[in-house]
Scaffold this motif. Structure first.
Motif, PDB file in Angstrom:
ATOM      1  N   THR A 108      43.084  30.897  57.539  1.00 38.77           N
ATOM      2  CA  THR A 108      43.394  30.093  58.719  1.00 38.77           C
ATOM      3  C   THR A 108      42.117  29.624  59.411  1.00 38.77           C
ATOM      4  O   THR A 108      41.988  28.456  59.791  1.00 38.77           O
ATOM      5  CB  THR A 108      44.253  30.904  59.713  1.00 38.77           C
ATOM      6  N   ILE A 109      41.186  30.549  59.569  1.00 37.76           N
ATOM      7  CA  ILE A 109      39.912  30.211  60.209  1.00 37.76           C
ATOM      8  C   ILE A 109      39.189  29.124  59.413  1.00 37.76           C
ATOM      9  O   ILE A 109      38.703  28.131  59.967  1.00 37.76           O
ATOM     10  CB  ILE A 109      39.011  31.452  60.340  1.00 37.76           C
ATOM     11  N   LYS A 110      39.135  29.313  58.099  1.00 34.09           N
ATOM     12  CA  LYS A 110      38.440  28.349  57.243  1.00 34.09           C
ATOM     13  C   LYS A 110      39.101  26.982  57.327  1.00 34.09           C
ATOM     14  O   LYS A 110      38.414  25.945  57.428  1.00 34.09           O
ATOM     15  CB  LYS A 110      38.432  28.851  55.790  1.00 34.09           C
ATOM     16  N   SER A 111      40.420  26.941  57.309  1.00 32.57           N
ATOM     17  CA  SER A 111      41.148  25.681  57.406  1.00 32.57           C
ATOM     18  C   SER A 111      40.848  24.969  58.724  1.00 32.57           C
ATOM     19  O   SER A 111      40.614  23.753  58.752  1.00 32.57           O
ATOM     20  CB  SER A 111      42.651  25.936  57.274  1.00 32.57           C
ATOM     21  N   ASN A 112      40.821  25.752  59.803  1.00 35.30           N
ATOM     22  CA  ASN A 112      40.508  25.179  61.116  1.00 35.30           C
ATOM     23  C   ASN A 112      39.099  24.596  61.152  1.00 35.30           C
ATOM     24  O   ASN A 112      38.864  23.520  61.711  1.00 35.30           O
ATOM     25  CB  ASN A 112      40.661  26.239  62.207  1.00 35.30           C
ATOM     26  N   THR A 316      34.849  25.481  50.060  1.00 33.81           N
ATOM     27  CA  THR A 316      35.871  24.760  50.819  1.00 33.81           C
ATOM     28  C   THR A 316      37.096  25.648  51.023  1.00 33.81           C
ATOM     29  O   THR A 316      37.751  25.606  52.060  1.00 33.81           O
ATOM     30  CB  THR A 316      36.291  23.475  50.079  1.00 33.81           C
ATOM     31  N   ASN A 317      37.392  26.442  50.016  1.00 35.28           N
ATOM     32  CA  ASN A 317      38.465  27.433  50.047  1.00 35.28           C
ATOM     33  C   ASN A 317      37.819  28.786  49.778  1.00 35.28           C
ATOM     34  O   ASN A 317      37.210  28.983  48.732  1.00 35.28           O
ATOM     35  CB  ASN A 317      39.506  27.096  48.969  1.00 35.28           C
ATOM     36  N   CYS A 318      37.965  29.712  50.712  1.00 32.81           N
ATOM     37  CA  CYS A 318      37.261  30.991  50.572  1.00 32.81           C
ATOM     38  C   CYS A 318      37.721  31.802  49.380  1.00 32.81           C
ATOM     39  O   CYS A 318      37.012  32.701  48.923  1.00 32.81           O
ATOM     40  CB  CYS A 318      37.430  31.808  51.851  1.00 32.81           C
TER      41      CYS A 318
END
Length: 324
Positions: A108-112, A316-318
């Motif tokens: 969620t954090i990464k997406s934000n 980009t995606n953890c």
């Protein structure tokens, strides 16, 4: 060297800095994202606060993710990589399997962050900041997180199995495990205080409550109701029986009272004569000292072999390495 040679050398240096960034040995900085993603820290904090508000245990889980990441080939986000058909990551290692959690919060954090600063904030830095913000959300004090880590493109199942300290270690083994990573014994005792929050599975403390004598009798009895001599391996008990969802110094008071949940916890205090006993007593009576030492030790941990400069990548995606 002539002036013209100096100018040529300087131009070459500037060219490489512009096109390839600083060298991999570049130092981490607390202001790393101040220009490239000024809302990075507030975005992470908001997501952490939301997750911890929903489930206080998540604070301990996010703190643990950073710890288990850094102890395996440095703070490089390797613990976040999912297994693929051609790759086995660290999530199924013995210290992590059915134990580490919080990956959805990191997603969620990464997406934000990707929505406001695409390709800028590393997953490794997210773990470092989320660990700090989790401690603060549960009542602990803050520290300045140094930033600028990049993400690994690989992980190590074998290193995860061998480098993460076991809950069954004796004091000498704990000291060795942390010394191997560059920590002092004092830093090891301070970092152990992270067990003032979180829970552990029955399988990790069963042998202690049934076989060890340096445990409070009433405490052991209460734990046996949650952790039978056989079965119930995944039943949970708080690491800090006094204030399990508050980041404080009660963990150390529990040790003095022989109420350490894990074998490795109680090893830090052995009745007043052990090499770490005085430090445990100090933290028990002075939480401010513990908070200061803990923050400093977390900064040290965050400096374990980070990838910087042009090393690694910004995923980009953890959960997976960037393609191409």
């Amino acid at each position: 060297m002539t002036s013209s040679q100096v100018i040529v050398k300087l131009c070459i240096t500037i060219f490489f800095l512009i096109h390839y960034g600083p060298p991999a040995s570049a130092q981490l900085s607390s202001t790393f994202y101040s220009s490239s993603c000024p809302k990075a820290l507030s975005t992470i904090k908001s997501a952490v606060n939301s997750a911890v508000a929903k489930e206080s245990r998540m604070g301990a889980s996010l703190l643990r993710l950073h710890f288990h990441d850094c102890f395996v080939n440095g703070c490089d986000g390797s613990i976040l990589l999912d297994d693929t058909a051609n790759f086995t990551g660290e999530k199924t290692a013995a210290p992590n399997n059915n134990s580490v959690r919080g990956f959805d919060v990191v997603d969620t954090i990464k997406s934000n962050l990707e929505s406001i600063c695409p390709g800028v904030v590393s997953c490794a830095d997210i773990l470092a900041v989320a660990a700090r913000d989790s401690v603060v959300a549960l009542g602990g004090s803050t520290w300045s997180v140094l930033l600028g880590r990049r993400d690994s493109t690989t992980a190590s199942l074998s290193a995860a199995n061998s480098n993460i300290p076991s809950p069954f270690l004796n004091l000498s083994g704990l000291i060795t495990a942390f010394t191997n990573k560059g920590f002092t014994t004092k830093e090891m005792v301070a970092l152990s205080g992270s067990h003032t929050i979180g829970q552990a599975r029955c399988t990790l403390f069963r042998s202690r409550i049934y076989n060890e004598t340096n445990i409070n009798t009433a405490y052991a009895t209460s734990l046996k109701s949650k952790c039978p001599s056989s079965g119930g391996d995944n039943n949970l008990s708080p690491l800090d029986t006094t204030s399990p969802t508050t980041f404080d110094s009660a963990y150390y008071t529990n040790l003095i009272n022989n109420k350490g949940l894990l074998h490795s916890d109680q090893q830090l205090y052995s009745g007043g004569s052990g090499s770490t006993d005085s430090q445990v007593k100090s933290y028990s009576s002075n939480s401010a000292t513990f908070f200061t030492d803990f923050g400093n030790a977390m900064i040290t941990m965050g400096n374990l072999s980070p990838l910087t400069g042009t090393s690694g990548q910004i995923r980009t995606n953890c959960r997976k390495v960037n393609s191409g």
